[in-house]
Each structure stands twice: as C-alpha cells, then as structure tokens.
Design a protein around this motif. Structure first.
Motif, PDB file in Angstrom:
ATOM      1  N   ASP A 382       3.602   6.704  -8.858  1.00 49.92           N
ATOM      2  CA  ASP A 382       3.319   5.131  -9.028  1.00 49.92           C
ATOM      3  C   ASP A 382       4.425   4.432  -8.672  1.00 49.92           C
ATOM      4  O   ASP A 382       4.703   3.453  -7.963  1.00 49.92           O
ATOM      5  N   HIS A 392       0.350  -5.313  -7.284  1.00 48.70           N
ATOM      6  CA  HIS A 392      -0.616  -6.036  -6.651  1.00 48.70           C
ATOM      7  C   HIS A 392      -1.054  -7.369  -7.246  1.00 48.70           C
ATOM      8  O   HIS A 392      -2.105  -8.094  -6.618  1.00 48.70           O
ATOM      9  N   THR A 509       1.213  -0.453   1.962  1.00 45.66           N
ATOM     10  CA  THR A 509      -0.073  -0.816   1.419  1.00 45.66           C
ATOM     11  C   THR A 509      -0.753  -1.015   2.970  1.00 45.66           C
ATOM     12  O   THR A 509      -1.682  -1.900   2.975  1.00 45.66           O
ATOM     13  N   GLU A 514      -3.403   0.623  -2.740  1.00 40.50           N
ATOM     14  CA  GLU A 514      -2.259   1.081  -3.352  1.00 40.50           C
ATOM     15  C   GLU A 514      -1.729   2.476  -2.705  1.00 40.50           C
ATOM     16  O   GLU A 514      -2.566   3.253  -2.472  1.00 40.50           O
ATOM     17  N   LYS A 515      -0.451   2.978  -2.785  1.00 41.77           N
ATOM     18  CA  LYS A 515      -0.331   4.245  -2.190  1.00 41.77           C
ATOM     19  C   LYS A 515      -0.755   4.682  -0.964  1.00 41.77           C
ATOM     20  O   LYS A 515      -1.135   5.709  -0.828  1.00 41.77           O
TER      21      LYS A 515
END
Length: 611
Positions: A382, A392, A509, A514-515
């Motif tokens: 993370d 975010h 992004t 996310e990720k």
C-alpha cells in the motif's frame, strides 16, 4: 534472522564483563531460539542469538575473520538475498569461504569493500562489525528499515542491540522516558532516530553509524531520489512483474520450511500466486496461512474501513493457486488473554496501542511457527503502490499534516487521544506533529518540471515510505520475532521501491483504481474476485464480547488504582466504563486497549517518566 547486541567501551576492559553481554543476549532468546554466542575483547563485547535459516550447521555467530593486521568480527541479523551472487564475485577477488552462510559473505564483503558493503547487499539486515585493526564499530541497517537496530551512547563508547530491551539489560542504560519519548508514543508519527527511551537512538534505514575513539558519526548510503520515469504503461507493468518474479524467487531461498501470509487482498494474493508458480517448478506446493475470527465470516458487518470479509477471497486464492492452506481462527478470549497482551507489549518495548491487531498478529505468527520458520508477507504494498483510501481523498491530499492523521480527523468526530489534561498540555501534540510534518516535507526530493498535483502525490508517497511504513515494519518484526518466525517483505525490495516511487501518480492509477501497476502486473495469476476486490486492511475482530472483556479488565485497573492510568483522562475513562458492554463505541475500545497496554508496560519495565 536473529538478534544482535554489543558493548563498546574505549576506557574499560570488557573481558570481565561477559555476564553483562550474556544478559543483553538473553533478552532476545525469542529472536534466536536455535543458538547463542558471545565474542569479547578488551574494548568490544558482541552477542548473538540465532534463528537458523541458511546453512544450519555453518552459520554460527559471532563470526570472525583473521587478517594479517588483526581480527574483524560480525554479528548479523537478517537475510542478504543476493549472497550467492556476492560470494561468486568475492571468490573471483580471491576470497575463500568455509561455510555456505550469508553471514560469512557479508563479513568478507566488509573485508573487500569496507562500509560500502551495504551498497552491495539486497535484503533486510542489521549488523555490527568490530574491526580490531582500527578499533572501530560499524552499525549498518537495510535501506527500508525492515530489521531494527538501536544504540545508546555512554560517553566512553556505545551499547547496541536489535531491540531496546537488549540495551536496557545493561546497567549503564537507564529506563527513562522523557517528554519527546511520550510524544512519539502518542502522536502517530515516526521521527527519524527517535527511540522513545531517553538517551537511546535508532539507526536510520540506509545508514552506517561509525563509532571510534573520535566519537560517533553517521553516513547515509541510500535514500529515495526523484528521477524521470520514461517507461510507458505497458513497459511499466511489465517491469513491475519482472521485478516481482525475481524478488519472490530470491526470497523463497531457505534451508527451513517456508510459507506465505494470505489475507485475500491483492498484495498477499499476488505474493502467494507468484510463490506458488516458483515452487511448482521444483514440484513443491506453496503453504499459506490466514487469520480469521470466530463467527466473523457469518456475522460480518461492513464499515468504513472494511467492506468485505477476508475469508471468501482467501479461499478463492488458495483454490486458484493450489496452496496447502490453513485458517487460524481466533476467539475473543484468546485475543483478550492478559498473557497474550503481555507478550505483545514485551515484544514491542513500548505500548504503541494497536490493540487486537497486535494480539491477532502475534497469535497468527505463533500458530504458523508450528509449521514454518519463514513466511513471505504482502506488507508495504500500500505504501509502495498507493493503496490506502486516503491517497485518493481530496480532503486528505490538501491537508497540511501527515495523511494518516488527516484521514482520522476528516472521517471521525471522536477524540483522537484520551490523555490526562496535564499530560496533554505538557506534550502539546498538535505542535509536535506540525513540526514533524514540516521536517518530513522538507526532505522530499524534487523533480524539475513536475506539476503541483504530481508533486503533492510524490510528497504523500514519500511520507508513507519514510515514516508510516516504518511503524508497520517494526510491528511485523516484533510480533514475528517474538515467536521465532522470520517474515520477509518482498514489496520492500529497494529496486521495486525506487522504480514505483518515480512512476507518476497518473500511471499508478491508470485504470481509475488504487495500485493499478500491481493489479495489472499480477492479474494473470489471480482469481477475478481478488483482482476486482476493493482494498481492505488487516482484519480486526467485530465480536462485542472482545470489547466487553476489555471493559471488565480496565474496570479492575481503575478499582486497583493502577499507576499507569495517571497518563490518561480518568474522568473520561470512567465514563466509558459506564457504556453498555454490548454497544461499546470504537473510541472507548481504543481507550481500553491503551489503558491495558500502558498498565502492562509499567509492570514489565517500571519506567521513570520525566516531564
């Protein structure tokens, strides 16, 4: 893995102080249950506790090398995942080896390159080298701070150890916590070098500390730097996968049984799947473990932090990968057991108050240790890839403080801390956090031509990689080593961290989630359910029975007049004790955890508090 300790004194003859170094080592028997050893010379005493992972018969420590001009000795904790490559290089340079251990490779690396040996290592490590030729001590820590290392200047030299408890076992160290130590304890920040115990310091990640007759000095051999990212989306995804394949392959090397920690999230599932593919090539089956709570899957209630229970996703991954899987199911009584809390507080040396997250992690690791000695974890993904929800959140992005603190302030109207009024005034945590934030922001590397938004996201990523992640890595290390389990963190490989840190936020992004880089780099080895799952943090029990047990335990502390409670707002605490046990709110539960941890800490250490 292991635990190291030592005492350097340029005025005292330490050859008669072997009992002191033995006592320092004894505090870390849990870190190294397989063997222990000491090495004592007039001005240096080194101690080691060993958890045997590589070269079981040949890796005993302390380890020494004789040179024409004198001895060089090392005590080493961790793993150098590229030790076989380095050994081949050192052999070409004329070095000869008597063992197959990575420790001997690091020792010979020092003989070849001096302090620059750290720059040649890929891994997690904290080690000390005493060179009799120069009467010089080197304390060296890995780039991300995966393995802990502390020191305590004495005026005539220094004490050091993998954990504060090793240093505190020496009669020269005082068990004092001052105002700054208390601020660190309660402020949700991680100040570089601050060790909470007065007079004690933490070796910074990526740093070499040198101690000799001239004094003590530091040299930073690695830090995050800003650089242009020239790869496009496809090339970036491909390179992340290439790195992960190499990292996982290296981190599976072990002479003892290993496994993976599986939560059903993207991070741990990716590691599990990649490990499964690597092991299948040699006909092995990957073993996985997950934590669960009694009745949680059936009675799960979504909240702001966790939208789905882990167990269904865990089982999807285990079936998809073909892992030999086991759920470790915990009940409220086990989580609230005072003996378990004592073990976790003792392991951490300070009452940092993560509550059942600490207890469940400890119990998970303890259960795993019955089957495996090494575990791979998805920790730190993370921070590396930008996975937390607050990355975010526009309000959090704009806040002039640490993002994790801003997230709490933005989404909670409850009190963030419950200190006594006098202590709160003395600590002035708001100013302390503000000062710490300014210092942290001032060290963020700058990339010429970067826009305001990308610059801000670089700042947020940097804060997580240099402040927030260290708290989680320390917790992971302490809970695992408390039961003699080595936990490896593939996402902290410095090559991956450097590469992803410099990828622009738009690339991290690119799919609107996310990720993105991690998801697309590993989607081919994961079940669709996990690829599409929304981020969910490490689980916490929802069982009201747990909070009710905590309430009863705190009521007993209040009735007994426990001295640790003097640090908390007793009026507010008494008010929480009046709540309906079936309806205890999150802030009350947090307060109970804090009170119980503080009480246990006072009982273990009997610290002197100086305001």
């Amino acid at each position: 893995m292991c635990g190291i300790s030592g005492w350097i004194d340029f005025q005292r003859d330490l050859t008669g102080e072997r009992p002191a170094i033995d006592a320092m080592c004894a505090t870390m028997t849990c870190r190294g249950p397989d063997a222990g050893g000491t090495w004592v010379r007039p001005h240096a005493a080194l101690g080691h506790r060993r958890l045997a992972i590589i070269d079981l018969p040949g890796g005993a420590q302390p380890m020494e090398a004789a040179t024409p001009d004198g001895e060089v000795a090392i005590v080493y904790s961790g793993e150098a995942y590229n030790f076989t490559d380095l050994r081949d290089e050192l052999r070409r340079r004329g070095h000869r080896f008597d063992t197959d251990s990575d420790t001997e490779v690091v020792l010979h690396g020092y003989l070849e390159w001096g302090p620059q040996v750290a720059e040649h290592l890929n891994g997690m490590f904290a080690f000390a080298v005493w060179d009799t030729r120069s009467e010089q001590l080197l304390l060296i820590r890995d780039r991300m701070g995966i393995k802990p290392l502390y020191y305590y200047p004495t005026g005539q030299g220094v004490l050091f150890g993998s954990e504060p408890k090793a240093i505190l076992a020496n009669p020269l160290a005082e068990k004092v916590v001052d105002v700054d130590g208390l601020r660190e304890m309660f402020a949700m920040v991680k100040t570089p070098r601050q060790a909470m115990w007065s007079g004690m310091r933490e070796v910074e990640p990526g740093t070499v500390v040198t101690v000799d007759r001239k004094g003590l000095r530091e040299h930073t051999y690695w830090r995050l730097r800003a650089a242009a990212h020239d790869d496009d989306q496809q090339a970036s995804v491909a390179h992340v996968r290439e790195l992960l394949d190499d990292i996982v392959a290296r981190q599976l090397i072990s002479d003892v049984p290993r496994c993976v920690l599986l939560s059903g999230g993207l991070d741990s599932s990716a590691i599990t799947a990649l490990a499964g593919r690597q092991l299948a090539r040699s006909g092995e089956q990957v073993r996985s473990f997950a934590v669960d709570f009694l009745g949680q899957a059936e009675n799960f209630v979504p909240d702001e932090m966790r939208g789905t229970p882990d167990t269904p996703y865990v089982h999807d991954v285990a079936e998809h990968v073909g892992s030999l899987h086991q759920d470790i199911v915990l009940d409220p009584d086990a989580l609230a057991d005072p003996a378990v809390r004592r073990a976790t507080v003792k392991a951490r040396d300070v009452p940092l108050g993560m509550g059942d997250l600490d207890q469940s992690l400890y119990l998970l690791f303890k259960a795993i240790r019955g089957h495996s000695t090494v575990a791979l974890s998805g920790e730190s993904a993370d921070e590396v890839f930008g996975g937390y929800k607050w990355f975010h959140d526009p309000q959090v992005r704009q806040a002039e403080t640490f993002p994790w603190i801003a997230a709490v302030r933005t989404h909670s109207t409850e009190r963030a801390e419950v200190l006594s009024p006098d202590l709160a005034a003395a600590l002035d945590l708001e100013s302390y956090v503000a000062d710490s934030y300014r210092d942290a922001i001032g060290s963020v590397p700058v990339l010429d031509g970067e826009g305001d938004f990308e610059r801000r996201m670089r700042e947020i990523c940097y804060l997580h990689l240099t402040r927030f992640v260290r708290v989680l890595l320390d917790r992971k290390d302490r809970m695992s080593m408390a039961v003699g389990l080595e936990v490896r963190v593939p996402f902290c490989d410095h090559r991956l961290v450097e590469y992803v840190f410099n990828a622009p936020w738009s690339l991290k992004t690119f799919d609107g989630r996310e990720k993105s880089l991690l998801r697309h780099a590993t989607a081919d080895v994961l079940p669709k359910s996990v690829v599409e799952r929304v981020k969910s943090p490490y689980p916490s029990t929802q069982d009201p029975k747990y909070a009710a047990v905590l309430q009863r335990q705190v009521a007993d502390l209040v009735a007994a007049g426990d001295p640790a409670l003097s640090l908390l707002d007793e009026r507010w605490l008494r008010g929480t004790l009046a709540q309906d046990p079936a309806r205890i709110d999150p802030m009350a539960r947090f307060t109970f955890e804090r009170a119980l941890d503080l009480s246990m800490w006072f009982d273990i250490h009997n610290p002197t508090i100086k305001l």
